[in-house]
Structures are given as C-alpha cells and as structure tokens.
Design an enzyme around this catalytic site. Structure first.
Site, PDB file in Angstrom:
ATOM      1  N   ASN A 295       0.815  -1.206   0.000  1.00 52.76           N
ATOM      2  CA  ASN A 295       0.000   0.000   0.000  1.00 52.76           C
ATOM      3  C   ASN A 295       0.859   1.270   0.000  1.00 52.76           C
ATOM      4  O   ASN A 295       0.350   2.360   0.258  1.00 52.76           O
ATOM      5  CB  ASN A 295      -0.921   0.016   1.216  1.00 52.76           C
ATOM      6  CG  ASN A 295      -1.969  -1.079   1.161  1.00 52.76           C
ATOM      7  OD1 ASN A 295      -2.425  -1.458   0.088  1.00 52.76           O
ATOM      8  ND2 ASN A 295      -2.349  -1.596   2.314  1.00 52.76           N
TER       9      ASN A 295
ATOM     10  N   HIS B 119     -14.916  -1.295   4.701  1.00 56.58           N
ATOM     11  CA  HIS B 119     -13.849  -2.108   5.291  1.00 56.58           C
ATOM     12  C   HIS B 119     -14.294  -2.768   6.586  1.00 56.58           C
ATOM     13  O   HIS B 119     -15.176  -2.287   7.295  1.00 56.58           O
ATOM     14  CB  HIS B 119     -12.631  -1.211   5.561  1.00 56.58           C
ATOM     15  CG  HIS B 119     -11.397  -1.952   5.933  1.00 56.58           C
ATOM     16  ND1 HIS B 119     -11.010  -2.133   7.238  1.00 56.58           N
ATOM     17  CD2 HIS B 119     -10.464  -2.568   5.164  1.00 56.58           C
ATOM     18  CE1 HIS B 119      -9.880  -2.812   7.269  1.00 56.58           C
ATOM     19  NE2 HIS B 119      -9.526  -3.095   6.026  1.00 56.58           N
TER      20      HIS B 119
ATOM     21  N   GLU C  95     -16.305   4.341   2.226  1.00 59.11           N
ATOM     22  CA  GLU C  95     -14.922   4.613   1.849  1.00 59.11           C
ATOM     23  C   GLU C  95     -14.959   5.539   0.640  1.00 59.11           C
ATOM     24  O   GLU C  95     -15.970   5.618  -0.072  1.00 59.11           O
ATOM     25  CB  GLU C  95     -14.191   3.318   1.494  1.00 59.11           C
ATOM     26  CG  GLU C  95     -14.055   2.343   2.656  1.00 59.11           C
ATOM     27  CD  GLU C  95     -13.335   1.066   2.276  1.00 59.11           C
ATOM     28  OE1 GLU C  95     -12.215   1.157   1.738  1.00 59.11           O
ATOM     29  OE2 GLU C  95     -13.897  -0.018   2.506  1.00 59.11           O
TER      30      GLU C  95
ATOM     31  N   SER D 106     -11.165  -0.671  -1.097  1.00 62.25           N
ATOM     32  CA  SER D 106      -9.876  -1.348  -1.016  1.00 62.25           C
ATOM     33  C   SER D 106      -9.750  -2.607  -1.850  1.00 62.25           C
ATOM     34  O   SER D 106      -8.632  -3.026  -2.156  1.00 62.25           O
ATOM     35  CB  SER D 106      -9.570  -1.686   0.446  1.00 62.25           C
ATOM     36  OG  SER D 106     -10.575  -2.533   0.986  1.00 62.25           O
TER      37      SER D 106
ATOM     38  N   ASP E 138     -14.043   7.441   4.733  1.00 59.76           N
ATOM     39  CA  ASP E 138     -12.714   6.905   5.011  1.00 59.76           C
ATOM     40  C   ASP E 138     -11.867   7.022   3.744  1.00 59.76           C
ATOM     41  O   ASP E 138     -12.130   6.366   2.745  1.00 59.76           O
ATOM     42  CB  ASP E 138     -12.828   5.441   5.453  1.00 59.76           C
ATOM     43  CG  ASP E 138     -11.492   4.869   5.920  1.00 59.76           C
ATOM     44  OD1 ASP E 138     -10.436   5.405   5.509  1.00 59.76           O
ATOM     45  OD2 ASP E 138     -11.503   3.886   6.670  1.00 59.76           O
TER      46      ASP E 138
ATOM     47  N   HIS F 112      -7.367   4.847   1.209  1.00 62.56           N
ATOM     48  CA  HIS F 112      -6.691   4.498  -0.041  1.00 62.56           C
ATOM     49  C   HIS F 112      -6.646   5.663  -1.029  1.00 62.56           C
ATOM     50  O   HIS F 112      -6.238   5.470  -2.179  1.00 62.56           O
ATOM     51  CB  HIS F 112      -7.375   3.283  -0.675  1.00 62.56           C
ATOM     52  CG  HIS F 112      -7.261   2.058   0.162  1.00 62.56           C
ATOM     53  ND1 HIS F 112      -6.167   1.215   0.120  1.00 62.56           N
ATOM     54  CD2 HIS F 112      -8.099   1.526   1.086  1.00 62.56           C
ATOM     55  CE1 HIS F 112      -6.342   0.219   0.968  1.00 62.56           C
ATOM     56  NE2 HIS F 112      -7.495   0.394   1.584  1.00 62.56           N
TER      57      HIS F 112
ATOM     58  N   LYS G  74      -0.363   4.103   4.523  1.00 65.68           N
ATOM     59  CA  LYS G  74      -0.353   3.662   3.132  1.00 65.68           C
ATOM     60  C   LYS G  74       0.486   4.641   2.310  1.00 65.68           C
ATOM     61  O   LYS G  74       1.695   4.584   2.368  1.00 65.68           O
ATOM     62  CB  LYS G  74      -1.789   3.506   2.637  1.00 65.68           C
ATOM     63  CG  LYS G  74      -2.526   2.389   3.403  1.00 65.68           C
ATOM     64  CD  LYS G  74      -3.949   2.219   2.971  1.00 65.68           C
ATOM     65  CE  LYS G  74      -4.589   1.006   3.630  1.00 65.68           C
ATOM     66  NZ  LYS G  74      -4.685   1.087   5.113  1.00 65.68           N
TER      67      LYS G  74
END
Length: 385
Positions: free
Chosen positions: A44, A132, A176, A180, A206, A209, A240
């Site tokens: 990541n 997640h 998110e 992910s 969130d 990523h 990440k």
C-alpha cells in the site's frame, strides 16, 4: 477444548482460506521470499515513499537524536501527549481548512472508536455494503441501529433515507472514498447532495486508499471533488501512501473535544511513537510536492487496468491504483498468485471473507516507483494464463 480450534483450522485449509504470516524481506520495491526476488504488487506504499532514500535522509538529517523519543509510554490523556502530535494536528487542520484534526494509532483504531463514541440508540448508520472490516466492527460496537445500502447505489441509499429520516435523531452515512478491494470510488458529490437534503444526516468518509494519491495537493478524493468542507467526519491513514503509521480525523472542534472525552481506543491506548509522528509531519508538509509521483501512478494504473480488462473480458470496476484480477474461486486465485511469484511478481490471493464468495482475486496494488516497463512485464505473464 483445543481440538475445536484445530478442527476449524483444518476446515479453513480444505476451503483454501488458511492464512499464514509470510517470511519476507524488503528491498525497496522488491520482496525477497524463499530465495526469490519479486516486484511487490501487494504493497500500500502507493507513492513509493517508504523506499525513497533521499526523502528519508532529509528527514533523519533534521532529527535531534538526543531529544528523539521512541515511545510515548502513555495515553495522550496522561503523560503521552508530546508537542509533535498537536503540531501535526494543526498542520493538517490548516491543509484541509477544517477546524480540527485528531490523531489515532491506526485506521482500525479510528474506525472502531469514532462511531461507537458518536452513535447511540437514537442513531441510524447507513453503510455501503463494501466498507472495510474496521468500519463494520465499529458499527457493531456501537449501540446504533444500522443498515447496509447496495454498493455505490445511491438510489437505494436515498430510499433508506426517506424511509428513516423522521425516525432517528441522527443518521450517519458511512463509506470509503476508494474501496480497497475493487479500486472503485464513491461519488462524494452525490453523497454530499443527499446529506444536504436532510437536517439530521451526517457523512463519514474513510480516505485510507485516497490520501496522498488523489487531489491536486494529495489530500484525497474529497479534495478532487471539492467537498472537504461538507464531509462531517473525514478519516484517513498515514500507513499507506504517507509511508508512516497512524490515522487522523478532520472534523469540527466540538467533535474533537467530544471524542477526547468519549472514544475508548483513544483514551485507553498508549499513543504513537513521537518519532513516527515526526515522520508523518515531515511527509505531510511535503505532500503537495509529490505531483509527479501521483501522475506516474495514474499512468501505470491505467496501463494495468486496461490490460486486465482485455485479458478477462470482464468490466473493470477499478478507476484507481488498486486493480482487481478476479478469478472466481479460491484455488484459481492461489494458483495464479503462485505462478506469478515464480515469475518474479509478489502478488497475493484475496479470498472470502475479505471479498464475496466467488470473488477470489489477485489485488494488484500499484506504486509510483514501478516503471511502465515493469508493469508491461507483468501484463505479458498475465496473458499466458
């Protein structure tokens, strides 16, 4: 009694879902395992900063090693609140133009702590079906009612809002920004518009990523969509693309104060190492400067997405640096990963329950230190499947 657990492990092995900790050694963008050097497609470290020796040398050159603290030795509410924590929080509040920022030990700590602290029995949480595991655990730890809306299906979400808005003091939409496993993105503009139709709806996003990777200054999808100010709880991680450890929340000042008084993983955990926070502060100060890395990552990601779609003949869900190569069952994903590793590519199978049954895959994570030629080599080997 132990025999029960041994039996469950055997069941996992039969299902192809048994996991072990890998014995690996890192060498920049490469992984050494079983005497084999492989290009790492499972990291990541999206901007390639973890192996950027020049950046690390610049950081270490400014450190006063006589004063450097390796451990906080305490919760921040006791004796573990070093000045660097507040400096990083202030920096990020300014960068994001938000009232406040609050640090956490990890993204998992953030997601299992924020929602239980904020949501009570008068709260309804509406979460995207593919959020997640840490968000799912946070929802379950809360006393709130909750429902899951179909992945990125905002018509379904609107139906749930219309049905429930009058029945709860507050509703929290949870998503998110970049997902992910599929690498697709939420429509934050649409979510903000939905939220603004109601006076009791809050939005939790969130950016784990997306931070560092998306946006003109690397501030995530919310920056790219120009809606940072409209997101009530903007969460992200340093572990990440930022190449560090820990997580953060951008929010209003009153929310920060409330969490300091009510969030159990914050109150009862030893704080992050101050030296690690120093590194996060250093990287965040330079985040806007990594535009060339972000641009290159976009280019090699598009290269791989296009190739995987052509090879599989399936629609490509991803629009980012996370590229799923969906193979279906566990054995096919495991076999493909093993073959690619023998060819010099460190790729790992992702299986249920991380992904839905029948959705086993290799999840390619691209990083900015990969070259187009290296990605082309991977594509050549995929074409032989």
């Amino acid at each position: 009694m132990i025999g029960f657990y041994a039996e469950q492990l055997q069941r996992l092995k039969r299902q192809g879902q048994y996991r072990t900790l890998p014995d690996i050694r890192h060498e920049g963008k490469f992984i050494w395992r079983d005497g084999r050097k492989m290009l790492n497609f499972s990291s990541n470290d999206y901007l390639g900063l973890a192996s950027d020796q020049t950046l690390k040398q610049q950081f270490f050159a400014q450190i006063d090693w006589q004063q450097a603290a390796l451990t906080s030795s305490s919760s921040r509410l006791l004796t573990g609140n070093f000045p660097i924590y507040a400096q990083l929080e202030t920096l990020m509040a300014v960068q994001f133009q938000r009232q406040a920022c609050l640090l956490f030990n990890s993204g998992y700590h953030a997601n299992i702590g924020i929602l239980p602290a904020l949501a009570d029995k008068q709260t309804l949480i509406l979460a995207d079906k593919l959020v997640h595991a840490s968000l799912i655990d946070g929802i379950r730890l809360s006393t709130a009612h909750y429902q899951r809306y179909r992945h990125n299906d905002y018509a379904h979400l609107q139906q749930l809002l219309e049905k429930n808005a009058a029945n709860f003091q507050r509703i929290i939409i949870v998503t998110e920004s970049v997902f992910s496993m599929d690498g697709d993105a939420a429509d934050l503009t649409r979510l903000v518009a939905l939220k603004q139709q109601y006076g009791n709806v809050l939005l939790y996003v969130d950016e784990a990523h997306a931070i560092g990777v998306l946006g003109e200054n690397g501030l995530g999808l919310a920056e790219q969509c120009n809606c940072i100010q409209e997101i009530d709880f903007l969460v992200g991680t340093f572990g990440k693309a930022i190449a560090s450890m820990g997580a953060y929340l951008l929010c209003d000042s009153v929310i920060k104060e409330y969490l300091i008084n009510n969030m159990r993983p914050l109150i009862f955990s030893t704080a992050l190492s101050p030296l690690v926070v120093e590194w996060s502060y250093f990287v965040m100060r330079h985040l806007a400067d990594f535009k060339s890395q972000r641009m290159h990552l976009q280019q090699v990601s598009a290269q791989l997405r296009s190739a995987v779609q052509a090879i599989t003949g399936q629609p490509m869900p991803s629009e980012t640096h996370i590229v799923p190569y969906i193979l279906g069952d566990n054995s096919a994903a495991i076999a493909a990963a093993e073959r690619l590793q023998k060819c010099g590519f460190y790729c790992l199978p992702i299986r249920p329950p991380t992904v839905p049954k029948g959705g086993s895959r290799i999840r390619f994570s691209l990083t900015a230190d990969m070259t187009a030629a290296e990605v082309a080599q991977l594509i050549t080997h995929l074409n032989t499947d």
